[in-house]
Design a protein around this motif. Structure first.
Motif, mmCIF file in Angstrom:
data_model
loop_
_atom_site.group_PDB
_atom_site.id
_atom_site.type_symbol
_atom_site.label_atom_id
_atom_site.label_comp_id
_atom_site.label_asym_id
_atom_site.label_seq_id
_atom_site.Cartn_x
_atom_site.Cartn_y
_atom_site.Cartn_z
ATOM 1 N N CYS A 259 0.847 -1.200 0.000
ATOM 2 C CA CYS A 259 0.000 0.000 0.000
ATOM 3 C C CYS A 259 0.880 1.247 0.000
ATOM 4 O O CYS A 259 0.687 2.174 -0.786
ATOM 5 N N ALA B 4 1.344 4.187 -2.861
ATOM 6 C CA ALA B 4 0.947 5.551 -2.489
ATOM 7 C C ALA B 4 2.119 6.532 -2.566
ATOM 8 O O ALA B 4 1.985 7.652 -3.038
ATOM 9 N N PRO C 52 4.144 6.463 -6.847
ATOM 10 C CA PRO C 52 3.065 6.128 -7.770
ATOM 11 C C PRO C 52 3.543 5.524 -9.096
ATOM 12 O O PRO C 52 2.766 4.845 -9.770
ATOM 13 N N LYS D 33 2.836 1.898 -9.867
ATOM 14 C CA LYS D 33 1.533 1.441 -10.364
ATOM 15 C C LYS D 33 1.620 0.987 -11.817
ATOM 16 O O LYS D 33 0.760 0.235 -12.284
ATOM 17 N N ASP E 202 -8.439 -2.133 -10.067
ATOM 18 C CA ASP E 202 -8.289 -1.036 -9.123
ATOM 19 C C ASP E 202 -6.840 -0.970 -8.664
ATOM 20 O O ASP E 202 -6.373 -1.857 -7.942
ATOM 21 N N GLN E 203 -6.131 0.079 -9.105
ATOM 22 C CA GLN E 203 -4.714 0.174 -8.757
ATOM 23 C C GLN E 203 -4.469 1.030 -7.520
ATOM 24 O O GLN E 203 -3.340 1.407 -7.237
ATOM 25 N N SER E 204 -5.551 1.370 -6.807
ATOM 26 C CA SER E 204 -5.333 2.234 -5.644
ATOM 27 C C SER E 204 -4.642 1.449 -4.537
ATOM 28 O O SER E 204 -4.751 0.219 -4.474
ATOM 29 N N PRO E 205 -3.903 2.161 -3.671
ATOM 30 C CA PRO E 205 -3.100 1.508 -2.639
ATOM 31 C C PRO E 205 -3.887 0.586 -1.713
ATOM 32 O O PRO E 205 -3.331 -0.378 -1.182
ATOM 33 N N THR E 206 -5.182 0.857 -1.501
ATOM 34 C CA THR E 206 -5.930 0.030 -0.551
ATOM 35 C C THR E 206 -6.870 -0.958 -1.243
ATOM 36 O O THR E 206 -7.746 -1.528 -0.608
ATOM 37 N N SER E 207 -6.651 -1.174 -2.539
ATOM 38 C CA SER E 207 -7.538 -2.086 -3.265
ATOM 39 C C SER E 207 -7.317 -3.530 -2.814
ATOM 40 O O SER E 207 -6.280 -3.870 -2.233
ATOM 41 N N HIS F 112 1.106 10.001 -11.056
ATOM 42 C CA HIS F 112 0.400 10.301 -9.805
ATOM 43 C C HIS F 112 -0.261 9.059 -9.218
ATOM 44 O O HIS F 112 -0.486 8.097 -9.941
#
Lengths: 144, 147
Positions: free
Chosen positions: A32, A36, A39, A42, A50-55, B147
């Protein structure tokens, strides 16, 4: 760079003994943080919805990666041979730029420091840093 | 913001004047693929890039090198505007192409080496320092939209 000596290996094994039950938590948090704080990492996960840190994908992958680290601790006496399969995977299939191993190692140690502030002494820190660097070198061995 | 001195700008323009982009262009992508083979990850649509011979004969590889140097040419002519100039390219390389920006650093070094092969002693330490300062400001601009 000096290689892991006997004292380093004992230190890593002893610390890992204390924290191994939290391996999944460490992995999830480290992955995570990597996504974050850095980036650009990613770019290796475009195949995730979903590539978000908390996915969920990120959490699952953090657990996978830390499983690899745990396995590497048991193979600490011969990382090259022990990690041959993973090295080939990273070299020929995943083709992760080796600079990212250092990034992930840093985030693993940040999490260790947060979760185990008393046990993650400078001596443990240096041994773990050397171990993770040796792990990264073994992973990068088949690259070229 | 990278501040280039007048002396540095002059050295950069001079050394760039000596570069034949049709000659050097093809070299830069083939070098990065040969020296840092994991970068082949970014060129899945380029056909055969899996042996040194194939890389050196691949026309898409040589064309892409020329495209990159054309962008650099625009940067040399607009040294005060590099961040803005590369905004679109940075976004595209991140959002569409998923390129690890470490690759930009590796490519920058391959460009310098390809130029050094051709320019030899004209790429003296002072010139190299100015050239790399400029090149790394381009690398920096290419990182900005991640980003």
């Amino acid at each position: 760079m000096t290689s892991l000596n006997a004292k380093d290996k004992d230190t890593v094994r002893a610390f890992w003994d204390k924290v191994s039950n939290y391996g999944e938590d460490i992995g999830r948090d480290a992955l995570c943080r990597m996504l974050a704080v850095y980036p650009q990492t990613k770019t290796y996960f475009a195949h995730w919805k979903d590539q978000s840190p908390t996915s969920e994908s990120a959490k699952k992958h953090g657990i996978t990666v830390m499983g690899g680290v745990a396995d590497a601790v048991t193979k600490i006496d011969d990382l090259s041979r022990g990690l041959l399969g993973l090295s080939e995977l990273h070299a020929f299939t995943l083709r992760v730029d080796p600079s990212n191993f250092k990034i992930l190692a840093h985030n693993i140690m940040v999490v260790m420091a947060i979760m185990f502030p008393v046990d993650f002494t400078p001596e443990v820190h240096v041994a773990m840093d050397k171990f993770l660097a040796a792990l990264a070198r073994a992973l990068a061995e088949k690259y070229r | 913001m990278v501040r280039l001195t007048d002396v540095e700008r002059s050295l950069i323009r001079d050394v760039w004047d000596k570069v034949n982009t049709d000659e050097v262009g093809p070299e830069i992508i083939s070098r990065i693929l040969i020296v840092y083979p994991w970068t082949e990850r970014h060129f899945g649509t380029f056909g055969d890039i899996f042996t040194i011979t194939a890389i050196l004969q691949n026309s898409r590889v040589s064309n892409h090198g020329k495209v990159v140097l054309q962008a650099l040419d625009r940067a040399v002519k607009n040294m005060d505007n590099i961040k803005l100039m590369f905004q679109g390219l940075s976004r595209m390389h991140f959002e569409k192409l998923n390129v690890d920006p470490e690759s930009f650093r590796l490519l920058a070094d391959c460009i310098t080496i390809a130029m050094a092969c051709k320019l030899r002693s004209a790429m003296n330490p002072e010139v190299q320092a100015a050239w790399q300062k400029f090149l790394y400001s381009v690398v920096d601009a290419m990182n900005k939209q991640y980003h």
